[in-house]
Design a protein around this motif. Sequence first.
Motif, short mmCIF file in Angstrom:
data_model
loop_
_atom_site.label_atom_id
_atom_site.label_comp_id
_atom_site.label_asym_id
_atom_site.label_seq_id
_atom_site.Cartn_x
_atom_site.Cartn_y
_atom_site.Cartn_z
N GLY A 292 -0.17 12.71 5.43
CA GLY A 292 -0.31 13.52 6.64
C GLY A 292 0.57 13.01 7.76
N THR A 293 0.00 12.87 8.95
CA THR A 293 0.77 12.39 10.10
C THR A 293 0.78 10.87 10.22
OG1 THR A 293 -1.16 12.64 11.53
CG2 THR A 293 0.35 14.52 11.39
N GLY A 294 0.25 10.18 9.21
CA GLY A 294 0.38 8.73 9.15
C GLY A 294 -0.67 7.93 9.88
N PHE A 295 -1.79 8.55 10.26
CA PHE A 295 -2.81 7.83 11.04
C PHE A 295 -3.37 6.64 10.26
CE2 PHE A 295 -6.99 7.02 12.78
CZ PHE A 295 -6.80 7.14 14.15
N PHE A 296 -3.79 6.88 9.03
CA PHE A 296 -4.34 5.79 8.22
C PHE A 296 -3.28 4.73 7.91
CE2 PHE A 296 -4.69 4.23 3.78
CZ PHE A 296 -5.74 3.34 3.96
N LEU A 297 -2.08 5.17 7.54
CA LEU A 297 -1.02 4.20 7.22
C LEU A 297 -0.67 3.32 8.41
CD1 LEU A 297 1.78 5.75 4.96
CD2 LEU A 297 0.16 3.92 4.44
N ARG B 275 5.57 7.94 13.87
CA ARG B 275 4.43 7.07 14.16
C ARG B 275 4.64 5.68 13.55
NH1 ARG B 275 -0.89 9.89 13.38
NH2 ARG B 275 -1.33 9.55 15.58
N LEU B 276 5.14 5.65 12.32
CA LEU B 276 5.28 4.39 11.59
C LEU B 276 6.57 3.66 11.92
CD1 LEU B 276 4.11 5.68 8.10
CD2 LEU B 276 2.85 4.09 9.55
N GLY B 277 7.56 4.38 12.41
CA GLY B 277 8.87 3.78 12.65
C GLY B 277 9.59 3.43 11.36
N GLN B 278 9.39 4.25 10.32
CA GLN B 278 10.03 4.02 9.03
C GLN B 278 10.06 5.33 8.26
OE1 GLN B 278 6.82 1.23 7.61
NE2 GLN B 278 6.90 2.48 5.74
N GLN B 279 10.85 5.35 7.20
CA GLN B 279 10.98 6.54 6.38
C GLN B 279 9.67 6.84 5.65
OE1 GLN B 279 13.60 6.16 3.01
NE2 GLN B 279 13.85 8.38 2.76
N VAL B 280 9.36 8.13 5.56
CA VAL B 280 8.26 8.61 4.73
C VAL B 280 8.85 9.54 3.68
CG1 VAL B 280 6.13 9.98 4.70
CG2 VAL B 280 6.56 8.37 6.57
N LEU B 281 8.49 9.32 2.42
CA LEU B 281 9.08 10.07 1.32
C LEU B 281 8.44 11.45 1.20
CD1 LEU B 281 9.19 7.22 -1.36
CD2 LEU B 281 10.96 7.87 0.30
N GLY B 282 9.18 12.37 0.56
CA GLY B 282 8.67 13.72 0.39
C GLY B 282 8.15 14.02 -0.99
N SER B 283 8.33 13.09 -1.93
CA SER B 283 7.93 13.35 -3.31
C SER B 283 7.72 12.05 -4.05
CB SER B 283 9.02 14.16 -4.02
OG SER B 283 8.85 14.15 -5.42
N LEU C 62 0.83 -1.20 0.00
CA LEU C 62 0.00 0.00 0.00
C LEU C 62 0.87 1.25 0.00
CD1 LEU C 62 -2.69 1.61 0.51
CD2 LEU C 62 -2.30 1.21 2.95
N LEU C 63 0.54 2.19 -0.89
CA LEU C 63 1.14 3.51 -0.88
C LEU C 63 0.05 4.53 -0.60
CD1 LEU C 63 3.40 5.63 -1.48
CD2 LEU C 63 2.67 5.52 -3.88
N SER D 262 -2.77 -3.74 10.41
CA SER D 262 -3.67 -4.73 9.82
C SER D 262 -2.96 -5.66 8.84
CB SER D 262 -4.82 -4.02 9.09
OG SER D 262 -5.60 -3.29 10.01
N GLY D 263 -1.64 -5.56 8.77
CA GLY D 263 -0.88 -6.50 7.96
C GLY D 263 -0.46 -6.01 6.59
N TRP D 264 -0.68 -4.73 6.30
CA TRP D 264 -0.25 -4.18 5.02
C TRP D 264 1.23 -3.79 5.09
CZ3 TRP D 264 -3.17 -3.50 0.53
CH2 TRP D 264 -4.54 -3.80 0.64
N GLU D 265 1.91 -3.94 3.95
CA GLU D 265 3.26 -3.41 3.79
C GLU D 265 3.11 -2.00 3.26
OE1 GLU D 265 7.24 -4.15 1.02
OE2 GLU D 265 5.68 -5.71 1.17
N VAL D 266 3.42 -1.00 4.09
CA VAL D 266 3.00 0.37 3.78
C VAL D 266 4.17 1.26 3.39
CG1 VAL D 266 1.03 0.16 5.34
CG2 VAL D 266 3.15 1.21 6.17
N SER D 267 3.87 2.23 2.54
CA SER D 267 4.78 3.32 2.19
C SER D 267 3.96 4.60 2.17
CB SER D 267 5.42 3.10 0.81
OG SER D 267 6.17 1.91 0.77
#
Length: 315
Positions: free
Chosen positions: A111-116, A142-150, A105-106, A122-127
């Motif tokens: 935003g602040t990552g609430f949905f991600l 929140r996610l404990g991982q990098q979030v991209l800017g573009s 899932l991308l 729930s078991g999704w591999e998220v970006s």
Amino acid sequence: MEKLTVCPVCRSEQSLRPTLTVPDHSLTGEVFTLERCETCSVLLTNPRPNSAEIGRYYDFPEYISHRDDAPGLLNWLYQQARKWTTRQKLNLISRTLGSANSRKLLDYGCGTGFFLNAAKESGWEVSGIEVDSLARKAAAERLGQQVLGSVDELPDGQFSVITLWHVMEHIHELDRTIGKLLHHLHPEGTLVVAVPNPLAADATLYGDWWAAYDVPRHLYHFSPKSVRELMSRHGATVEQQLPQVLDSVYISLLSEKYRKGNLLTGVLNGIRSNWKARNNGMYSSLIYVIKKTGQPAKRDSAASFVESAQAVTRP
């Protein structure tokens, strides 16, 4: 400021006509013009702040999608509703998987990552991609991982689901960004887009007080026709059009706040808008479930449609 001279959705020239003037009710009080494309019916904030100028229009505590602690009763109600709608979103994307069952899932404009974060649990591999630096930092924590800017930072690979929850109306380089996202979507994957609908009954009722115009942060105001036109040009089609029923109430409440009206009236107007939409499908916000269908429409070599080429910059 920049002024578009070509419709970014259907590429029609000389088809943009002034339709409505709307103040920035949230922050500056500046008045902006909405222009309608007579070909595809999209509304544009035009002229608009360019990508270098737009940041200051997001810089206020009540801008909810970039904060988890925005003040006020309406923002508290938003946070409570968000918990319920997140469950609905997760159910929706799970139903759309089909044969693209990698559960990658991308979320563009996360935003602040609430949905991600809910998707990750729930078991999704998220970006995630988030342009705002403070929101991006909060999402990464929140996610404990990098979030991209573009979108340009995406590595090679494909996602089974890409979501844009009330984000497409903010994107300056609309044509280019949608093309990039669809390039990274699995051939059997799903693009899910949620946007306000300016044809809703509450939009007609409130006119220039309608909170979902949210100028100049909302650069576009998409009708169902214009969403289908945009996706068709990119080799994709809308398979489902679904309502976001809580949005009409929230938007009506916010509209009443702007015009210093009665909050109970806002609730009733939101309910009335949903009732009317039962017959015509024109809910205050709509979700579009989109699938790839083939090659994008051939592009005119004279207008390869880098958005800067269609914008006349003003001082």
